[in-house]
Design a protein around this motif. Sequence first.
Motif, PDB file in Angstrom:
ATOM      1  N   ARG A   1      43.931  53.356  26.694  1.00  0.00           N
ATOM      2  CA  ARG A   1      43.709  54.225  27.852  1.00  0.00           C
ATOM      3  C   ARG A   1      42.371  54.956  27.744  1.00  0.00           C
ATOM      4  O   ARG A   1      41.623  55.061  28.722  1.00  0.00           O
ATOM      5  CB  ARG A   1      44.849  55.232  27.983  1.00  0.00           C
ATOM      6  N   ALA A   2      42.050  55.455  26.547  1.00  0.00           N
ATOM      7  CA  ALA A   2      40.811  56.221  26.368  1.00  0.00           C
ATOM      8  C   ALA A   2      39.581  55.329  26.523  1.00  0.00           C
ATOM      9  O   ALA A   2      38.611  55.688  27.216  1.00  0.00           O
ATOM     10  CB  ALA A   2      40.808  56.891  25.000  1.00  0.00           C
ATOM     11  N   VAL A   3      39.609  54.172  25.881  1.00  0.00           N
ATOM     12  CA  VAL A   3      38.462  53.259  25.945  1.00  0.00           C
ATOM     13  C   VAL A   3      38.288  52.725  27.362  1.00  0.00           C
ATOM     14  O   VAL A   3      37.164  52.615  27.875  1.00  0.00           O
ATOM     15  CB  VAL A   3      38.640  52.106  24.934  1.00  0.00           C
ATOM     16  N   THR A   4      39.400  52.418  28.010  1.00  0.00           N
ATOM     17  CA  THR A   4      39.335  51.920  29.391  1.00  0.00           C
ATOM     18  C   THR A   4      38.752  52.967  30.322  1.00  0.00           C
ATOM     19  O   THR A   4      37.908  52.652  31.177  1.00  0.00           O
ATOM     20  CB  THR A   4      40.737  51.507  29.878  1.00  0.00           C
ATOM     21  N   ALA A   5      39.187  54.208  30.174  1.00  0.00           N
ATOM     22  CA  ALA A   5      38.705  55.273  31.051  1.00  0.00           C
ATOM     23  C   ALA A   5      37.203  55.448  30.942  1.00  0.00           C
ATOM     24  O   ALA A   5      36.504  55.630  31.956  1.00  0.00           O
ATOM     25  CB  ALA A   5      39.415  56.584  30.715  1.00  0.00           C
ATOM     26  N   VAL A   6      36.674  55.364  29.709  1.00  0.00           N
ATOM     27  CA  VAL A   6      35.227  55.503  29.520  1.00  0.00           C
ATOM     28  C   VAL A   6      34.486  54.353  30.180  1.00  0.00           C
ATOM     29  O   VAL A   6      33.465  54.547  30.844  1.00  0.00           O
ATOM     30  CB  VAL A   6      34.901  55.580  28.013  1.00  0.00           C
ATOM     31  N   GLN A   7      35.001  53.134  30.033  1.00  0.00           N
ATOM     32  CA  GLN A   7      34.304  51.997  30.633  1.00  0.00           C
ATOM     33  C   GLN A   7      34.390  52.032  32.160  1.00  0.00           C
ATOM     34  O   GLN A   7      33.406  51.702  32.847  1.00  0.00           O
ATOM     35  CB  GLN A   7      34.868  50.672  30.117  1.00  0.00           C
ATOM     36  N   VAL A   8      35.531  52.414  32.699  1.00  0.00           N
ATOM     37  CA  VAL A   8      35.663  52.515  34.159  1.00  0.00           C
ATOM     38  C   VAL A   8      34.663  53.538  34.699  1.00  0.00           C
ATOM     39  O   VAL A   8      34.006  53.308  35.728  1.00  0.00           O
ATOM     40  CB  VAL A   8      37.106  52.895  34.545  1.00  0.00           C
ATOM     41  N   GLU A   9      34.536  54.669  34.010  1.00  0.00           N
ATOM     42  CA  GLU A   9      33.568  55.690  34.425  1.00  0.00           C
ATOM     43  C   GLU A   9      32.149  55.136  34.409  1.00  0.00           C
ATOM     44  O   GLU A   9      31.365  55.367  35.338  1.00  0.00           O
ATOM     45  CB  GLU A   9      33.682  56.891  33.484  1.00  0.00           C
ATOM     46  N   ARG A  10      31.809  54.392  33.355  1.00  0.00           N
ATOM     47  CA  ARG A  10      30.467  53.817  33.250  1.00  0.00           C
ATOM     48  C   ARG A  10      30.226  52.763  34.327  1.00  0.00           C
ATOM     49  O   ARG A  10      29.136  52.670  34.896  1.00  0.00           O
ATOM     50  CB  ARG A  10      30.293  53.207  31.862  1.00  0.00           C
ATOM     51  N   LEU A  11      31.228  51.946  34.613  1.00  0.00           N
ATOM     52  CA  LEU A  11      31.090  50.919  35.649  1.00  0.00           C
ATOM     53  C   LEU A  11      30.865  51.549  37.020  1.00  0.00           C
ATOM     54  O   LEU A  11      30.029  51.079  37.801  1.00  0.00           O
ATOM     55  CB  LEU A  11      32.333  50.033  35.671  1.00  0.00           C
ATOM     56  N   ARG A  12      31.596  52.607  37.308  1.00  0.00           N
ATOM     57  CA  ARG A  12      31.418  53.289  38.589  1.00  0.00           C
ATOM     58  C   ARG A  12      30.016  53.880  38.701  1.00  0.00           C
ATOM     59  O   ARG A  12      29.381  53.799  39.756  1.00  0.00           O
ATOM     60  CB  ARG A  12      32.467  54.383  38.748  1.00  0.00           C
TER      61      ARG A  12
ATOM     62  N   PRO B   1      37.618  43.448  36.537  1.00  0.00           N
ATOM     63  CA  PRO B   1      38.470  44.643  36.693  1.00  0.00           C
ATOM     64  C   PRO B   1      39.232  44.914  35.402  1.00  0.00           C
ATOM     65  O   PRO B   1      39.910  44.044  34.868  1.00  0.00           O
ATOM     66  CB  PRO B   1      39.413  44.246  37.840  1.00  0.00           C
ATOM     67  N   VAL B   2      39.093  46.131  34.896  1.00  0.00           N
ATOM     68  CA  VAL B   2      39.665  46.439  33.584  1.00  0.00           C
ATOM     69  C   VAL B   2      40.712  47.539  33.647  1.00  0.00           C
ATOM     70  O   VAL B   2      41.503  47.697  32.712  1.00  0.00           O
ATOM     71  CB  VAL B   2      38.531  46.835  32.604  1.00  0.00           C
ATOM     72  N   GLN B   3      40.751  48.295  34.736  1.00  0.00           N
ATOM     73  CA  GLN B   3      41.654  49.441  34.789  1.00  0.00           C
ATOM     74  C   GLN B   3      43.117  49.012  34.763  1.00  0.00           C
ATOM     75  O   GLN B   3      43.914  49.506  33.958  1.00  0.00           O
ATOM     76  CB  GLN B   3      41.375  50.286  36.033  1.00  0.00           C
ATOM     77  N   VAL B   4      43.478  48.074  35.641  1.00  0.00           N
ATOM     78  CA  VAL B   4      44.871  47.605  35.673  1.00  0.00           C
ATOM     79  C   VAL B   4      45.209  46.869  34.379  1.00  0.00           C
ATOM     80  O   VAL B   4      46.306  47.026  33.832  1.00  0.00           O
ATOM     81  CB  VAL B   4      45.109  46.699  36.892  1.00  0.00           C
ATOM     82  N   SER B   5      44.248  46.071  33.898  1.00  0.00           N
ATOM     83  CA  SER B   5      44.459  45.363  32.637  1.00  0.00           C
ATOM     84  C   SER B   5      44.728  46.342  31.498  1.00  0.00           C
ATOM     85  O   SER B   5      45.597  46.113  30.647  1.00  0.00           O
ATOM     86  CB  SER B   5      43.237  44.503  32.323  1.00  0.00           C
ATOM     87  N   GLY B   6      43.995  47.458  31.483  1.00  0.00           N
ATOM     88  CA  GLY B   6      44.219  48.472  30.461  1.00  0.00           C
ATOM     89  C   GLY B   6      45.580  49.127  30.585  1.00  0.00           C
ATOM     90  O   GLY B   6      46.254  49.391  29.584  1.00  0.00           O
ATOM     91  N   GLN B   7      46.006  49.374  31.822  1.00  0.00           N
ATOM     92  CA  GLN B   7      47.328  49.976  32.030  1.00  0.00           C
ATOM     93  C   GLN B   7      48.431  49.039  31.556  1.00  0.00           C
ATOM     94  O   GLN B   7      49.406  49.475  30.928  1.00  0.00           O
ATOM     95  CB  GLN B   7      47.505  50.311  33.508  1.00  0.00           C
ATOM     96  N   LEU B   8      48.272  47.747  31.837  1.00  0.00           N
ATOM     97  CA  LEU B   8      49.273  46.775  31.402  1.00  0.00           C
ATOM     98  C   LEU B   8      49.293  46.655  29.882  1.00  0.00           C
ATOM     99  O   LEU B   8      50.366  46.568  29.273  1.00  0.00           O
ATOM    100  CB  LEU B   8      48.983  45.412  32.029  1.00  0.00           C
ATOM    101  N   ALA B   9      48.100  46.657  29.263  1.00  0.00           N
ATOM    102  CA  ALA B   9      48.040  46.560  27.799  1.00  0.00           C
ATOM    103  C   ALA B   9      48.676  47.782  27.149  1.00  0.00           C
ATOM    104  O   ALA B   9      49.430  47.654  26.174  1.00  0.00           O
ATOM    105  CB  ALA B   9      46.587  46.401  27.351  1.00  0.00           C
TER     106      ALA B   9
END
Length: 229
Positions: free
Chosen positions: A205-216, A13-21
């Motif tokens: 935030r930008a890099v995380t959003a792209v990866q979350v989209e790809r994972l989904r 899981p990377v979304q919450v980790s990205g928000q915290l970072a």
Amino acid sequence: MDQPAARPLAHRPVQVSGQLAAGGLVVAGLAWVVRGVWEVRLARAGEPDAGPPDQGNGVHRPLNALENSYHLVTSMGDVLVFLCAALFLSWLWRLRENARALSGDAPKYLGIWVYLGWIVPVVNLWFPRGIVVDAFRAGAPGRKLPGSVDVWWGLWLIGMLSGVGIVCRDSTDQIIGRAYSEVWPLLVSDTAVVGAAVAGAFAVRAVTAVQVERLRGARAAGSQVTGVV
């Protein structure tokens, strides 16, 4: 004949980790703003008649109240920066592992460089950015690298190489002496550090959003294949 079920995508899981970072970077940036404010206060107060705190040859005079408060500000800022670094590295590791799961290829940089890449001389000039870029491109081929990544790294290098910013070998007392004698180099470096923190938050935030989209998308594709008979 039935087609074999696709293996579920293993990911962290990377979304919450990205928000915290990203949040940690903003907090670290704010801490550096406070540091800059105190340096301005020191410059406006002017050097005491007793001279700078670091008298040379290992001699240090007693600090006044403002100088003591600057020590407190920098110490608290160092704690926040350490926490920010821990959150950022946790996010970067997850980003790298997810990119490997998505691409199926080995990352360009060994995992140890996620940590050592920041402190080993020379390679710390490009390895950390390279790890982010490699993970982004492996996990999202064909997608344009967010511009905030280059802005973040450029400002980070300015803050690191300025000699008074992110990586500074001078003691706090010596920095106080610099604030008394010539505060502008300190403030320029502080501005670069704060800018790097803000740009870094946008980059995460930008890099995380792209990866979350790809994972989904990958999970959705896997579910469709699993349902095919």
